[in-house]
Design an enzyme around this catalytic site. Sequence first.
Site, short mmCIF file in Angstrom:
data_model
loop_
_atom_site.label_atom_id
_atom_site.label_comp_id
_atom_site.label_asym_id
_atom_site.label_seq_id
_atom_site.Cartn_x
_atom_site.Cartn_y
_atom_site.Cartn_z
N GLU A 81 11.75 -39.53 15.97
CA GLU A 81 12.93 -38.94 16.60
C GLU A 81 12.64 -38.59 18.06
OE1 GLU A 81 15.67 -39.07 15.23
OE2 GLU A 81 15.22 -39.30 13.10
N ARG A 91 27.04 -31.79 6.53
CA ARG A 91 27.98 -32.60 5.75
C ARG A 91 28.01 -32.13 4.30
NH1 ARG A 91 26.70 -36.96 2.96
NH2 ARG A 91 24.64 -36.94 3.89
N CYS A 144 17.09 -31.10 9.01
CA CYS A 144 15.99 -31.73 9.75
C CYS A 144 16.13 -31.49 11.26
CB CYS A 144 15.93 -33.23 9.46
SG CYS A 144 15.24 -33.59 7.84
N HIS A 168 11.40 -39.16 10.63
CA HIS A 168 12.13 -39.37 9.37
C HIS A 168 11.49 -40.52 8.61
CE1 HIS A 168 15.93 -37.00 10.38
NE2 HIS A 168 15.70 -36.71 9.10
N1 PCA Z 1 16.15 -34.55 5.14
C1 PCA Z 1 17.33 -33.82 5.56
C2 PCA Z 1 16.95 -32.37 5.38
C3 PCA Z 1 15.71 -32.36 4.56
C4 PCA Z 1 15.25 -33.75 4.55
O1 PCA Z 1 14.19 -34.15 4.06
C5 PCA Z 1 17.81 -34.16 6.96
O2 PCA Z 1 17.59 -35.30 7.42
O3 PCA Z 1 18.40 -33.31 7.64
#
Ligand code: PCA
Length: 217
Positions: A81, A91, A144, A168
Amino acid sequence: MTLRILLTGFEPFGGDIMNPSQALAEALHGQCVDGAPVTGLVLPCVFDAALDMLHQALEVHRPTLVLALGQAGGRADLSLERVAINVNDARIPDNAGRQPIDTPVVPGGPAAYFSTLPIKAIVAELHAAGLPASVSQTAGTFVCNHVFYGLMHALATRHPRARGGFMHVPLLPGQAACLAQPTASMALQTMRDGVLVALRTALRERVDRVVGGGALD
Ligand code: PCA
């Protein structure tokens, strides 16, 4: 300077029973990466509570490098990111049933923070290791991004010597197999290899490489 790594993941959310980021934080907890000990920490998927736990860990462990991990269902690769934004816009409810809409992560904070990890270098090293990866221009607006923004705000204001960022990861094959629609997934071992490449690259390279990577749109 003594190097210390904090690696965070999240508990399952949205009705799921696992989260690869939790498995990764647990798998690497207590390991040493190029001489730097790793503390793995699993955060609740709850607005504010996740940041409270992260802030406490920053005080206790005083990491020099922080890599926060999260699950991104539907993504096919390891996504480094680039930017955290000062917005909560959920959401779905978090694991405490809270669903903030268009609220700031930090009232009065800057609109955004950039990752201070060498994201282009990490993507290049992941590709060199045969692992699919890309730079992502959005971490979303759920927990996140909330944790990514809160992390970068804490580093900028209270821990200026530490660097940090967010990656991610896709779903695990077992999670994707439960879905009605065909969905990308990645084996845990592949993700683990990728996290190690990311950490080693971040420890080694403080300045990012200049590599074109932007989309044409
Ligand atoms: N993914 C979510 C929150 C926790 C996770 O593992 C996100 O992308 O916000």
